[in-house]
Design a protein around this motif. Structure first.
Motif, PDB file in Angstrom:
ATOM      1  N   PRO A 133       0.834  -1.210   0.000  1.00  0.00           N
ATOM      2  CA  PRO A 133       0.000   0.000   0.000  1.00  0.00           C
ATOM      3  C   PRO A 133       0.864   1.254   0.000  1.00  0.00           C
ATOM      4  N   LYS A 134       0.454   2.260  -0.767  1.00  0.00           N
ATOM      5  CA  LYS A 134       1.289   3.449  -0.978  1.00  0.00           C
ATOM      6  C   LYS A 134       1.527   4.260   0.300  1.00  0.00           C
ATOM      7  N   ASP A 135       0.691   4.085   1.309  1.00  0.00           N
ATOM      8  CA  ASP A 135       0.856   4.851   2.545  1.00  0.00           C
ATOM      9  C   ASP A 135       1.458   4.002   3.663  1.00  0.00           C
ATOM     10  N   MET A 136       2.179   2.939   3.301  1.00  0.00           N
ATOM     11  CA  MET A 136       2.791   2.051   4.294  1.00  0.00           C
ATOM     12  C   MET A 136       4.288   2.318   4.376  1.00  0.00           C
ATOM     13  N   TYR A 137       4.843   2.240   5.593  1.00  0.00           N
ATOM     14  CA  TYR A 137       6.258   2.558   5.801  1.00  0.00           C
ATOM     15  C   TYR A 137       6.911   1.482   6.668  1.00  0.00           C
ATOM     16  N   GLU A 138       8.158   1.780   7.092  1.00  0.00           N
ATOM     17  CA  GLU A 138       8.951   0.795   7.834  1.00  0.00           C
ATOM     18  C   GLU A 138       8.306   0.378   9.143  1.00  0.00           C
ATOM     19  N   ASP A 139       7.549   1.269   9.757  1.00  0.00           N
ATOM     20  CA  ASP A 139       6.963   0.946  11.061  1.00  0.00           C
ATOM     21  C   ASP A 139       6.048  -0.274  10.979  1.00  0.00           C
ATOM     22  N   GLU A 140       5.502  -0.578   9.786  1.00  0.00           N
ATOM     23  CA  GLU A 140       4.670  -1.765   9.610  1.00  0.00           C
ATOM     24  C   GLU A 140       5.431  -2.903   8.921  1.00  0.00           C
ATOM     25  N   LEU A 141       6.379  -2.573   8.053  1.00  0.00           N
ATOM     26  CA  LEU A 141       7.076  -3.608   7.286  1.00  0.00           C
ATOM     27  C   LEU A 141       8.149  -4.330   8.093  1.00  0.00           C
ATOM     28  N   ILE A 142       8.907  -3.590   8.905  1.00  0.00           N
ATOM     29  CA  ILE A 142      10.018  -4.201   9.641  1.00  0.00           C
ATOM     30  C   ILE A 142       9.542  -5.310  10.589  1.00  0.00           C
ATOM     31  N   PRO A 143       8.543  -5.073  11.440  1.00  0.00           N
ATOM     32  CA  PRO A 143       8.086  -6.161  12.330  1.00  0.00           C
ATOM     33  C   PRO A 143       7.612  -7.387  11.561  1.00  0.00           C
ATOM     34  N   LEU A 144       7.036  -7.172  10.368  1.00  0.00           N
ATOM     35  CA  LEU A 144       6.536  -8.285   9.569  1.00  0.00           C
ATOM     36  C   LEU A 144       7.682  -9.165   9.066  1.00  0.00           C
ATOM     37  N   PHE A 145       8.699  -8.545   8.481  1.00  0.00           N
ATOM     38  CA  PHE A 145       9.804  -9.321   7.909  1.00  0.00           C
ATOM     39  C   PHE A 145      10.767  -9.845   8.977  1.00  0.00           C
ATOM     40  N   GLU A 146      10.803  -9.198  10.136  1.00  0.00           N
ATOM     41  CA  GLU A 146      11.659  -9.684  11.229  1.00  0.00           C
ATOM     42  C   GLU A 146      11.255 -11.075  11.700  1.00  0.00           C
ATOM     43  N   ARG A 147       9.997 -11.449  11.479  1.00  0.00           N
ATOM     44  CA  ARG A 147       9.524 -12.768  11.904  1.00  0.00           C
ATOM     45  C   ARG A 147      10.211 -13.888  11.132  1.00  0.00           C
ATOM     46  N   CYS A 148      10.766 -13.571   9.951  1.00  0.00           N
ATOM     47  CA  CYS A 148      11.362 -14.603   9.097  1.00  0.00           C
ATOM     48  C   CYS A 148      12.859 -14.764   9.330  1.00  0.00           C
ATOM     49  N   GLY A 149      13.503 -13.791   9.945  1.00  0.00           N
ATOM     50  CA  GLY A 149      14.944 -13.877  10.176  1.00  0.00           C
ATOM     51  C   GLY A 149      15.555 -12.498  10.363  1.00  0.00           C
ATOM     52  N   THR A 150      16.863 -12.454  10.533  1.00  0.00           N
ATOM     53  CA  THR A 150      17.566 -11.189  10.764  1.00  0.00           C
ATOM     54  C   THR A 150      17.650 -10.384   9.474  1.00  0.00           C
ATOM     55  N   ILE A 151      17.173  -9.159   9.520  1.00  0.00           N
ATOM     56  CA  ILE A 151      17.210  -8.280   8.356  1.00  0.00           C
ATOM     57  C   ILE A 151      18.589  -7.624   8.257  1.00  0.00           C
ATOM     58  N   TRP A 152      19.175  -7.676   7.064  1.00  0.00           N
ATOM     59  CA  TRP A 152      20.433  -6.952   6.816  1.00  0.00           C
ATOM     60  C   TRP A 152      20.118  -5.512   6.432  1.00  0.00           C
ATOM     61  N   ASP A 153      19.206  -5.339   5.474  1.00  0.00           N
ATOM     62  CA  ASP A 153      18.688  -4.003   5.186  1.00  0.00           C
ATOM     63  C   ASP A 153      17.324  -4.112   4.530  1.00  0.00           C
ATOM     64  N   LEU A 154      16.559  -3.014   4.592  1.00  0.00           N
ATOM     65  CA  LEU A 154      15.252  -2.920   3.948  1.00  0.00           C
ATOM     66  C   LEU A 154      15.211  -1.592   3.211  1.00  0.00           C
ATOM     67  N   ARG A 155      14.928  -1.646   1.897  1.00  0.00           N
ATOM     68  CA  ARG A 155      14.902  -0.434   1.077  1.00  0.00           C
ATOM     69  C   ARG A 155      13.502  -0.248   0.508  1.00  0.00           C
ATOM     70  N   LEU A 156      12.820   0.761   1.009  1.00  0.00           N
ATOM     71  CA  LEU A 156      11.483   1.096   0.527  1.00  0.00           C
ATOM     72  C   LEU A 156      11.630   2.189  -0.528  1.00  0.00           C
ATOM     73  N   MET A 157      11.227   1.892  -1.752  1.00  0.00           N
ATOM     74  CA  MET A 157      11.418   2.830  -2.852  1.00  0.00           C
ATOM     75  C   MET A 157      10.319   3.888  -2.837  1.00  0.00           C
ATOM     76  N   MET A 158      10.734   5.163  -2.963  1.00  0.00           N
ATOM     77  CA  MET A 158       9.823   6.298  -2.842  1.00  0.00           C
ATOM     78  C   MET A 158       9.639   7.003  -4.187  1.00  0.00           C
ATOM     79  N   ASP A 159       8.473   7.595  -4.354  1.00  0.00           N
ATOM     80  CA  ASP A 159       8.166   8.399  -5.540  1.00  0.00           C
ATOM     81  C   ASP A 159       8.240   9.864  -5.147  1.00  0.00           C
ATOM     82  N   PRO A 160       9.293  10.594  -5.552  1.00  0.00           N
ATOM     83  CA  PRO A 160       9.416  11.993  -5.145  1.00  0.00           C
ATOM     84  C   PRO A 160       8.339  12.891  -5.737  1.00  0.00           C
ATOM     85  N   MET A 161       7.687  12.438  -6.799  1.00  0.00           N
ATOM     86  CA  MET A 161       6.630  13.247  -7.423  1.00  0.00           C
ATOM     87  C   MET A 161       5.385  13.312  -6.549  1.00  0.00           C
ATOM     88  N   THR A 162       5.131  12.243  -5.799  1.00  0.00           N
ATOM     89  CA  THR A 162       3.910  12.201  -4.985  1.00  0.00           C
ATOM     90  C   THR A 162       4.200  12.194  -3.486  1.00  0.00           C
TER      91      THR A 162
END
Length: 514
Positions: A173-202
């Motif tokens: 979802p376009k209004d979702m950020y790390e505060d929701e994604l990090i806890p979700l992916f942390e359940r699968c293992g140790t995260i090295w990095d997470l890169r959320l791609m942004m649209d500077p136009m919007t």
């Protein structure tokens, strides 16, 4: 003084009196050549503490100097309103804001109100993000194009995790950020990095992110557990393994050049080249097949090389080369490869027969069968240990005047997926040919009538090179017409035999007929 009202004209703003109430850096901005109004706005930002003069490099100052004053003021206004808490390179961030302004201006967006709208987008829950950063010790780096969490984690020793440790997450979802994604992916293992791609136009995310884990096992777990996961009501995300492509495909190279020649030539055009992969012609092992693969040290280096080599202005020994990403090779997991009993042997000469191969490989164990195809073969062993021993002993050995290359054969990939990759490659190649002003000589001036696909049809993705000067005025292409691409784009005399037999059909239909 201006007549009547005692106001100071704009022309006099840059005088010494205008320094009153300004920081010492204001005069540096004026001396650098910035417009007085832009310098004053930038100095006001300095006073807020959100930016220091030392944080701006020459690239950002030069860009501001070249900007129209109204545009520069709008850009600085947006910069001031931005949340810079997690921005480590503020100079690069400001350059990104200027780039977005130019893009919006070209798209017909006028003035600052439209730019300000990007700031009004609901951002992440900063309180939750602070809690995550405090708990993990990771950093968050924000630019106009992405939001990067981690990379590397605190106390990490060693390099970046290898291939197969990254996943692509789409349909976010376009209004979702790390505060929701990090806890979700942390359940699968140790995260090295997470890169959320942004649209500077919007100001919203682009709907996808890349997550790198420290192990392959965590990556596989993420795909199994989170693919088609309903992250919000009615919103499912897609998660799949991502591979950073370090390899380019280069076509239309001279066939009389060897690996060393190609390495030296392509190194001159872009840095980071680590290996050149060529395939020898089955008829003449001293010649290549007219194409090669370039392996670079990183995806960034490969991307730079693709941009430079793919301009159409670079010729290799007088040849117009075709450059594209090599098709990604889906690596099987270790568990699958641990069961493989088939060897893949390449670089075979025409003189080497299946019987000769069987006799050579059977010295290490029982061989069930051998299948040779052109200059490579598959050797099926009855026992895996025998296959591994044969691979270790025969890899690099001379046979029939050529050096064998032996490895474990990868299990066959999904046929439908492979066909989709080939079709995508065709589309990219045709776009490149048309982008250079080329066209399909066969189709020039007429549109073939669609005909029903024959029942025995099957895809043929042959590529040919044609030269109108040597072929004469071939149908659809006169003298001087040269090209390289799918055979159905060539003059008819360059078509392969099976297409010649069905020349009454349209080229698009003939390609499916055997």
């Amino acid at each position: 003084m201006a007549e009547g009202n005692g106001e100071i004209p704009i022309e006099e703003v840059s005088g010494k009196d205008s320094d009153v109430g300004r920081t010492p850096d204001y005069r540096k901005l004026i001396d650098y050549g910035l417009d007085p109004k832009v310098a004053a706005k930038l100095d006001d930002i300095y006073k807020t503490g959100k930016l220091a003069h030392a944080e701006l490099d020459e690239r950002a100052l030069d860009a501001l100097k070249e900007f129209p004053s109204d545009g520069a003021l709008s850009v600085l206004g947006q910069f001031l309103d931005s949340n810079l808490e997690h921005v480590s390179n503020k100079s690069a961030y400001l350059c990104g804001v200027m780039k977005t302004y130019r893009q919006k201006s070209r798209a017909g967006v006028q003035g600052a109100p439209a730019l300000a709208s990007t700031v009004q987008v609901k951002g992440p829950d900063e309180e939750k993000i602070k809690q995550i950063l405090a708990r993990t010790g990771y950093t968050l780096d924000v630019t106009t194009g992405q939001r990067k969490y981690g990379g590397p984690p605190p106390g990490w020793e060693g390099g970046t995790p290898g291939a197969g440790c990254e996943v692509f997450c789409g349909k976010i979802p376009k209004d979702m950020y790390e505060d929701e994604l990090i806890p979700l992916f942390e359940r699968c293992g140790t995260i090295w990095d997470l890169r959320l791609m942004m649209d500077p136009m919007t100001g919203t995310n682009r709907g996808y992110a890349f997550v790198t884990f420290t192990t392959r096992e965590a990556t596989q777990r993420a795909v199994q557990e989170l693919n088609d996961y309903e992250i919000r009501k009615g919103k499912k995300i897609g998660v799949t393994v991502s591979f950073n492509n370090h390899r380019l495909f280069v076509g239309n190279i001279p066939k009389n050049r060897d690996r060393d020649d190609l390495f030296e030539e392509f190194t001159r055009h872009a840095p980071g080249l680590v290996e050149v992969i060529i395939y020898s012609s089955p008829d003449d092992k001293k010649k290549n097949r007219g194409f090669c693969f370039l392996e670079y040290e990183s995806h960034k280096a490969a991307s730079l090389a693709k941009r430079r080599l793919g301009t159409g202005r670079i010729k290799v020994w007088g040849c117009d080369i075709i450059v594209d990403w090599a098709d990604p090779q889906e690596e099987p997991d270790e568990q699958t490869m641990s069961k493989v009993k088939v060897l893949y042997a390449r670089n075979l000469t025409q003189e080497i027969t299946e019987d000769a191969l069987k006799e050579e490989f059977e010295r290490y164990g029982t061989v069930e069968r051998v299948k040779k195809i052109k200059d490579y073969a598959f050797v099926h062993f009855e026992d895996r240990d025998c296959a591994v021993k044969a691979m270790q002993e025969l890899d690099g050995k001379e046979m029939g005047g050529a050096r064998l290359e032996v490895s474990l054969a990868k299990p066959p990939s999904d046929k439908k997926k492979k066909e989709e990759i080939l079709r995508a490659r065709e589309r990219r190649m045709m776009q490149m040919i048309h982008g250079r002003g080329g066209c399909s000589p066969v189709l020039r001036g007429r549109t073939p009538q669609p005909q029903p696909r024959p029942p025995q049809a099957r895809g043929d993705y042959g590529w040919v090179m044609w030269d109108g000067r040597s072929m004469g005025a071939a149908r659809g292409g006169g003298a001087g017409v040269r090209g390289w691409g799918p055979w159905w784009c060539a003059p008819r005399r360059a078509w392969p035999p099976h297409a010649q037999r069905h020349a009454w059909q349209s080229p698009r239909q003939a390609k499916f007929t055997r």
